[in-house]
Design a protein around this motif. Structure first.
Motif, PDB file in Angstrom:
ATOM      1  N   LEU A 115      20.445  77.342  33.715  1.00 32.70           N
ATOM      2  CA  LEU A 115      20.509  76.719  35.042  1.00 32.70           C
ATOM      3  C   LEU A 115      19.107  76.459  35.585  1.00 32.70           C
ATOM      4  O   LEU A 115      18.843  75.401  36.164  1.00 32.70           O
ATOM      5  CB  LEU A 115      21.315  77.595  36.002  1.00 32.70           C
ATOM      6  CG  LEU A 115      22.797  77.786  35.628  1.00 32.70           C
ATOM      7  CD1 LEU A 115      23.493  78.694  36.634  1.00 32.70           C
ATOM      8  CD2 LEU A 115      23.517  76.440  35.563  1.00 32.70           C
ATOM      9  N   MET A 116      18.212  77.413  35.372  1.00 33.37           N
ATOM     10  CA  MET A 116      16.816  77.241  35.825  1.00 33.37           C
ATOM     11  C   MET A 116      16.205  76.020  35.122  1.00 33.37           C
ATOM     12  O   MET A 116      15.562  75.182  35.737  1.00 33.37           O
ATOM     13  CB  MET A 116      15.966  78.467  35.453  1.00 33.37           C
ATOM     14  CG  MET A 116      16.421  79.745  36.079  1.00 33.37           C
ATOM     15  SD  MET A 116      15.430  80.141  37.516  1.00 33.37           S
ATOM     16  CE  MET A 116      14.043  80.899  36.763  1.00 33.37           C
ATOM     17  N   ARG A 117      16.399  75.963  33.816  1.00 29.53           N
ATOM     18  CA  ARG A 117      15.827  74.868  33.025  1.00 29.53           C
ATOM     19  C   ARG A 117      16.410  73.526  33.476  1.00 29.53           C
ATOM     20  O   ARG A 117      15.686  72.552  33.693  1.00 29.53           O
ATOM     21  CB  ARG A 117      16.150  75.114  31.545  1.00 29.53           C
ATOM     22  CG  ARG A 117      15.467  74.155  30.589  1.00 29.53           C
ATOM     23  CD  ARG A 117      16.160  74.130  29.254  1.00 29.53           C
ATOM     24  NE  ARG A 117      17.581  73.824  29.428  1.00 29.53           N
ATOM     25  CZ  ARG A 117      18.566  74.355  28.701  1.00 29.53           C
ATOM     26  NH1 ARG A 117      18.314  75.200  27.752  1.00 29.53           N
ATOM     27  NH2 ARG A 117      19.844  74.031  28.942  1.00 29.53           N
ATOM     28  N   ASP A 118      17.752  73.488  33.683  1.00 30.84           N
ATOM     29  CA  ASP A 118      18.387  72.233  34.074  1.00 30.84           C
ATOM     30  C   ASP A 118      17.975  71.811  35.490  1.00 30.84           C
ATOM     31  O   ASP A 118      17.837  70.621  35.770  1.00 30.84           O
ATOM     32  CB  ASP A 118      19.917  72.349  33.977  1.00 30.84           C
ATOM     33  CG  ASP A 118      20.367  72.476  32.527  1.00 30.84           C
ATOM     34  OD1 ASP A 118      19.535  72.201  31.625  1.00 30.84           O
ATOM     35  OD2 ASP A 118      21.526  72.864  32.296  1.00 30.84           O
ATOM     36  N   ALA A 119      17.802  72.803  36.365  1.00 34.77           N
ATOM     37  CA  ALA A 119      17.381  72.485  37.739  1.00 34.77           C
ATOM     38  C   ALA A 119      16.011  71.795  37.691  1.00 34.77           C
ATOM     39  O   ALA A 119      15.804  70.752  38.315  1.00 34.77           O
ATOM     40  CB  ALA A 119      17.324  73.752  38.587  1.00 34.77           C
ATOM     41  N   ALA A 121      14.686  70.288  35.139  1.00 30.78           N
ATOM     42  CA  ALA A 121      14.773  69.021  34.403  1.00 30.78           C
ATOM     43  C   ALA A 121      15.311  67.900  35.305  1.00 30.78           C
ATOM     44  O   ALA A 121      14.804  66.772  35.267  1.00 30.78           O
ATOM     45  CB  ALA A 121      15.676  69.189  33.189  1.00 30.78           C
ATOM     46  N   VAL A 122      16.320  68.196  36.112  1.00 28.51           N
ATOM     47  CA  VAL A 122      16.879  67.162  37.006  1.00 28.51           C
ATOM     48  C   VAL A 122      15.834  66.743  38.039  1.00 28.51           C
ATOM     49  O   VAL A 122      15.673  65.548  38.326  1.00 28.51           O
ATOM     50  CB  VAL A 122      18.168  67.680  37.711  1.00 28.51           C
ATOM     51  CG1 VAL A 122      18.542  66.803  38.878  1.00 28.51           C
ATOM     52  CG2 VAL A 122      19.312  67.756  36.720  1.00 28.51           C
ATOM     53  N   ILE A 123      15.125  67.724  38.563  1.00 25.36           N
ATOM     54  CA  ILE A 123      14.082  67.427  39.561  1.00 25.36           C
ATOM     55  C   ILE A 123      13.012  66.526  38.938  1.00 25.36           C
ATOM     56  O   ILE A 123      12.598  65.517  39.530  1.00 25.36           O
ATOM     57  CB  ILE A 123      13.473  68.755  40.091  1.00 25.36           C
ATOM     58  CG1 ILE A 123      14.494  69.452  40.999  1.00 25.36           C
ATOM     59  CG2 ILE A 123      12.171  68.502  40.831  1.00 25.36           C
ATOM     60  CD1 ILE A 123      14.099  70.864  41.395  1.00 25.36           C
ATOM     61  N   ALA A 124      12.617  66.853  37.704  1.00 28.73           N
ATOM     62  CA  ALA A 124      11.597  66.045  37.025  1.00 28.73           C
ATOM     63  C   ALA A 124      12.146  64.654  36.712  1.00 28.73           C
ATOM     64  O   ALA A 124      11.457  63.648  36.898  1.00 28.73           O
ATOM     65  CB  ALA A 124      11.152  66.750  35.749  1.00 28.73           C
ATOM     66  N   ASP A 125      13.398  64.603  36.269  1.00 24.44           N
ATOM     67  CA  ASP A 125      14.012  63.328  35.898  1.00 24.44           C
ATOM     68  C   ASP A 125      14.061  62.374  37.104  1.00 24.44           C
ATOM     69  O   ASP A 125      13.862  61.164  36.966  1.00 24.44           O
ATOM     70  CB  ASP A 125      15.438  63.606  35.389  1.00 24.44           C
ATOM     71  CG  ASP A 125      15.927  62.508  34.463  1.00 24.44           C
ATOM     72  OD1 ASP A 125      15.104  61.671  34.056  1.00 24.44           O
ATOM     73  OD2 ASP A 125      17.129  62.475  34.157  1.00 24.44           O
ATOM     74  N   LEU A 126      14.305  62.922  38.266  1.00 24.83           N
ATOM     75  CA  LEU A 126      14.362  62.079  39.467  1.00 24.83           C
ATOM     76  C   LEU A 126      12.961  61.726  39.986  1.00 24.83           C
ATOM     77  O   LEU A 126      12.835  60.969  40.954  1.00 24.83           O
ATOM     78  CB  LEU A 126      15.177  62.771  40.570  1.00 24.83           C
ATOM     79  CG  LEU A 126      16.691  62.721  40.364  1.00 24.83           C
ATOM     80  CD1 LEU A 126      17.400  63.635  41.359  1.00 24.83           C
ATOM     81  CD2 LEU A 126      17.227  61.294  40.519  1.00 24.83           C
ATOM     82  N   GLY A 127      11.942  62.280  39.359  1.00 17.85           N
ATOM     83  CA  GLY A 127      10.573  61.927  39.756  1.00 17.85           C
ATOM     84  C   GLY A 127      10.091  62.661  40.989  1.00 17.85           C
ATOM     85  O   GLY A 127       9.245  62.156  41.729  1.00 17.85           O
ATOM     86  N   ILE A 128      10.638  63.880  41.241  1.00 17.99           N
ATOM     87  CA  ILE A 128      10.226  64.622  42.437  1.00 17.99           C
ATOM     88  C   ILE A 128       9.708  66.021  42.090  1.00 17.99           C
ATOM     89  O   ILE A 128       9.820  66.948  42.894  1.00 17.99           O
ATOM     90  CB  ILE A 128      11.374  64.709  43.489  1.00 17.99           C
ATOM     91  CG1 ILE A 128      12.672  65.246  42.860  1.00 17.99           C
ATOM     92  CG2 ILE A 128      11.588  63.362  44.157  1.00 17.99           C
ATOM     93  CD1 ILE A 128      13.738  65.584  43.908  1.00 17.99           C
TER      94      ILE A 128
END
Ligand SMILES: Nc1ncnc2c1ncn2[C@@H]1O[C@H](COP(=O)(O)OP(=O)(O)OP(=O)(O)O)[C@@H](O)[C@H]1O
Ligand SMILES: [Mg+2]
Length: 260
Positions: A115-119, A121-128
């Motif tokens: 969950l930490m890794r995915d959190a 990754a999603v933040i990075a993917d959205l560019g934030i």
């Protein structure tokens, strides 16, 4: 069946129906469906009803064959994620913490490390990624919208319902978010329904489209079949052309308002 089917849905407020016997779908998994229509046509009402925040007075909402209209609220919350048009006031929590809380609540049983890794990754993917340690209640309107999107995406719901998720975003982020949405929808086989007012974005980025008018489905199909001069005249009361740009992309040009 792996899809969403809406059959004969009647829903509204205080017993007054806004949607009257609406049928749509099947909406396929791994596809982004644009939900289009003028102000007041029932887009948010449809999303809220799918999310279980509004009661369905009649009809069926079949998600993979299971009727959501009759499912327990906890089951619905597990299957469907709704991001509202008006975001709630930010709490004093960092972007990363808020995305992690969303991941934990939506994916019970998943390992903490994942969950930490995915959190992240999603933040990075959205560019934030640069906002990860900033507090939600200290973000700009668009930044808040991006953080809310990260919270919605990290949960990986079966049914992802986004109500005007681009409304506060600049040109760059509008394009980027639609890219991410399409990619994540495919990767995690989500059924994604996204309310858009920008028809050019729907033409470019959506796999499928629903056009609502007065609580009824006016058209459903490929975005290019739904957004036509005839539907734009009937539904939006404008004179418009849909033309291909030199790169081959369909675009709407509004020439004026249609007469009464
Ligand atoms: N909480 C409410 N109580 C009563 N009526 C409501 C409520 N919310 C919406 N309505 C009415 O239901 C109809 C559909 O509203 P809805 O919010 O679904 O429209 P929409 O298509 O999302 O519009 P917009 O593009 O402006 O967000 C409108 O006539 C609206 O006034
Ligand atoms: Mg709305």
């Amino acid at each position: 069946m792996a899809q969403l089917h809406i059959r004969g849905l009647t829903a509204g407020y205080g017993g007054r129906p806004v949607l009257q016997g609406l049928s749509a779908g099947p909406l396929a998994e791994s596809a982004v469906t644009a939900l289009l229509g003028p102000n007041g046509s029932g887009k948010s009402t449809l999303l809220k009803t799918l999310a279980g925040l509004n009661p369905a007075l009649r009809g069926e909402l079949l998600l993979d064959g299971e009727d959501l209209a009759r499912a327990a609220p906890s089951r619905r919350a597990e299957r469907a994620m709704y991001m509202p048009q008006m975001l709630p006031k930010g709490v004093h929590m960092t972007v990363f913490e808020s995305v992690l809380v969303a991941a934990r609540s939506g994916r019970r049983g998943a390992a903490g490390q994942d969950l930490m890794r995915d959190a992240m990754a999603v933040i990075a993917d959205l560019g934030i990624a640069t906002l990860a340690s900033r507090y939600l209640d200290e973000l700009s309107g668009g930044q808040k919208q991006l953080a809310s999107l990260a919270q919605a995406l990290v949960r990986r719901p079966r049914l992802l319902l986004l109500d005007e998720p681009l409304s506060a975003l600049d040109l760059n982020y509008q394009f980027h978010v639609m890219d991410v949405l399409r990619r994540q929808t495919r990767q995690h086989r989500l059924i994604t329904l996204v309310v858009l007012h920008d028809l050019n974005i729907a033409l470019r980025h959506a796999d499928h489209a629903l056009l609502l008018h007065g609580g009824m489905i006016e058209a459903e199909g490929l975005p290019g079949e739904v957004v036509t001069p005839a539907t734009l005249r009937r539904v939006y009361r404008v004179r418009a052309r849909v033309e291909r740009c030199p790169q081959g992309q369909a675009q709407v040009h509004v020439d004026g308002l249609a007469g009464a």
